[in-house]
Design an enzyme around this catalytic site. Sequence first.
Site, PDB file in Angstrom:
ATOM      1  N   PHE A 132      15.229   7.100  -5.041  1.00  0.00           N
ATOM      2  CA  PHE A 132      15.282   7.135  -6.498  1.00  0.00           C
ATOM      3  C   PHE A 132      15.971   8.432  -6.908  1.00  0.00           C
ATOM      4  O   PHE A 132      15.669   9.506  -6.369  1.00  0.00           O
ATOM      5  CB  PHE A 132      13.874   7.049  -7.096  1.00  0.00           C
ATOM      6  CG  PHE A 132      13.888   6.825  -8.571  1.00  0.00           C
ATOM      7  CD1 PHE A 132      14.203   5.578  -9.090  1.00  0.00           C
ATOM      8  CD2 PHE A 132      13.609   7.850  -9.453  1.00  0.00           C
ATOM      9  CE1 PHE A 132      14.245   5.360 -10.465  1.00  0.00           C
ATOM     10  CE2 PHE A 132      13.652   7.642 -10.824  1.00  0.00           C
ATOM     11  CZ  PHE A 132      13.968   6.391 -11.331  1.00  0.00           C
ATOM     12  N   ASP A 211       6.996   9.482  -1.478  1.00  0.00           N
ATOM     13  CA  ASP A 211       6.991   9.042  -2.871  1.00  0.00           C
ATOM     14  C   ASP A 211       6.422   7.621  -2.882  1.00  0.00           C
ATOM     15  O   ASP A 211       7.032   6.693  -2.335  1.00  0.00           O
ATOM     16  CB  ASP A 211       8.414   9.069  -3.435  1.00  0.00           C
ATOM     17  CG  ASP A 211       8.467   8.702  -4.918  1.00  0.00           C
ATOM     18  OD1 ASP A 211       7.538   8.017  -5.396  1.00  0.00           O
ATOM     19  OD2 ASP A 211       9.451   9.081  -5.585  1.00  0.00           O
ATOM     20  N   TYR A 236       2.033   4.259 -13.818  1.00  0.00           N
ATOM     21  CA  TYR A 236       2.362   3.286 -14.859  1.00  0.00           C
ATOM     22  C   TYR A 236       2.986   2.004 -14.322  1.00  0.00           C
ATOM     23  O   TYR A 236       3.312   1.109 -15.091  1.00  0.00           O
ATOM     24  CB  TYR A 236       3.273   3.893 -15.930  1.00  0.00           C
ATOM     25  CG  TYR A 236       4.484   4.661 -15.433  1.00  0.00           C
ATOM     26  CD1 TYR A 236       5.597   4.001 -14.946  1.00  0.00           C
ATOM     27  CD2 TYR A 236       4.503   6.044 -15.486  1.00  0.00           C
ATOM     28  CE1 TYR A 236       6.705   4.697 -14.502  1.00  0.00           C
ATOM     29  CE2 TYR A 236       5.601   6.755 -15.056  1.00  0.00           C
ATOM     30  CZ  TYR A 236       6.700   6.081 -14.560  1.00  0.00           C
ATOM     31  OH  TYR A 236       7.793   6.779 -14.122  1.00  0.00           O
ATOM     32  N   LYS A 237       3.137   1.883 -13.016  1.00  0.00           N
ATOM     33  CA  LYS A 237       3.691   0.660 -12.443  1.00  0.00           C
ATOM     34  C   LYS A 237       2.545  -0.269 -12.034  1.00  0.00           C
ATOM     35  O   LYS A 237       1.880  -0.851 -12.873  1.00  0.00           O
ATOM     36  CB  LYS A 237       4.618   0.997 -11.272  1.00  0.00           C
ATOM     37  CG  LYS A 237       5.799   1.904 -11.642  1.00  0.00           C
ATOM     38  CD  LYS A 237       6.691   2.148 -10.459  1.00  0.00           C
ATOM     39  CE  LYS A 237       7.746   3.216 -10.715  1.00  0.00           C
ATOM     40  NZ  LYS A 237       8.691   2.880 -11.789  1.00  0.00           N
ATOM     41  N   ARG A 385      16.169  -7.333 -10.394  1.00  0.00           N
ATOM     42  CA  ARG A 385      14.932  -6.896  -9.725  1.00  0.00           C
ATOM     43  C   ARG A 385      13.736  -7.581 -10.378  1.00  0.00           C
ATOM     44  O   ARG A 385      13.607  -7.597 -11.599  1.00  0.00           O
ATOM     45  CB  ARG A 385      14.825  -5.373  -9.834  1.00  0.00           C
ATOM     46  CG  ARG A 385      13.850  -4.739  -8.895  1.00  0.00           C
ATOM     47  CD  ARG A 385      13.943  -3.227  -8.988  1.00  0.00           C
ATOM     48  NE  ARG A 385      13.526  -2.736 -10.298  1.00  0.00           N
ATOM     49  CZ  ARG A 385      13.065  -1.520 -10.543  1.00  0.00           C
ATOM     50  NH1 ARG A 385      12.971  -0.645  -9.535  1.00  0.00           N
ATOM     51  NH2 ARG A 385      12.721  -1.137 -11.741  1.00  0.00           N
TER      52      ARG A 385
END
Length: 426
Positions: A132, A211, A236-237, A385
């Site tokens: 990322f 991560d 938050y995922k 995605r």
Amino acid sequence: MTTPLTRQSLAQLDAADPLVAFGDRFNLPEGVIYLDGNSLGALPKGAAERAAQVVTEEWGQGLIRSWNTAGWFEMPLKLGDKLGRLLGANPGETAITDTTTLNLFKALASALRTQKADAPQRRVILTERDNFPTDIYIAEGLADLVNSLSQETGVAYEVKLIDSAESLRAALDETVAVVALSHVNYRTGSMWDMDEVTAAIHASGALVVWDLAHAAGAVPIDLNAADADYAVGCTYKYLNGGPGSPAFIWVNARHHERFWQPLSGWWSHKSPFEMADSYTPANDIRRFMCGTQPVTSLAMIEAGLDIALEADMGKVRANSLELVDLFIELVETRCAGYGMELVTPREHAARGSHVSFRHEHGYEIIAALIDQGVIGDYREPEVLRFGITPLYLTRTDIWDAVEKLREILHTNAWQREEYAVRNAVT
């Protein structure tokens, strides 16, 4: 004889699946199939009420007393221990605080400082080219900062990028201080073998930062069993903490007293309310915090954590694998001939909980899907995605989503002009 795959046969499987009942624990709009929980999780029931309680009761009535009476001060560690149960963490090793970006900076700085004491020749931060972007940017920024402040000449810290497991192993030499890897790749969904890779990194003399942004709450994790050094991630995922909810940092207890926090704010002080005129770091995970915490955002995280802890992670993982397999099968059979190229590994052990396809008009197709109530997202280059979140997705949801995709591809509905206009957030 194999039972034909139909929506009815999938509905029968859903009816017998105890995990499906968890869908009632979330608020989702009617008529929406939400395939973007890998980017922002759904709203858990109780989260809005908890936020209102903080605002109207704890802040409105308790005022500043609520730092003590409502437990605000201890919230980052209390919630950290809850989250830690999903990460294979011991009590006192996890804090929910700051952002993933800041926590990555702290973890990398800690690793470099530790290595400077133990092996000063190690000056390389190794990370993935397909990581990322913020992970690469922070590594580059930290190396630049350390070099700009150094009085040494001729020897500098640097960031090197790897492209595969093979190139990682080839790059692990006596110069590498720390390796920063995403357990699950944000674009493709491919997943590293944490135990195997951590062992290889340690055997070379380097430290590792994982991560977990696309892994926490989605796949089984055991950081201590893997003997990892540091881990960071967001809430938050798959943990459904809310937009921009505070991130987390996990630090193996063996590192707690070896590091002087570079962002040495007062919340990481050993005794913050002594108001001392010099910094003495806390001797536990608190030393990885910085300043005053966002209480309302922290409080909302707990609703999602409680749901995740109530669910059986083994069952969540099993359903995730089944739903991704189903998505792939349906796309490859019902959307054949339309140029959808799978980029996610088929092997179960090699993938997380989202599935990605490449198509030259990926952005327009995703925009058309969203307009039809099937919400996925888009990542460059050309990648559609789809997040698979078994706590609120069913087999029939997958069937219906792919049927919408098939219709859009078959009718060329994605060719409408408005679907080519790029939003600021994709």
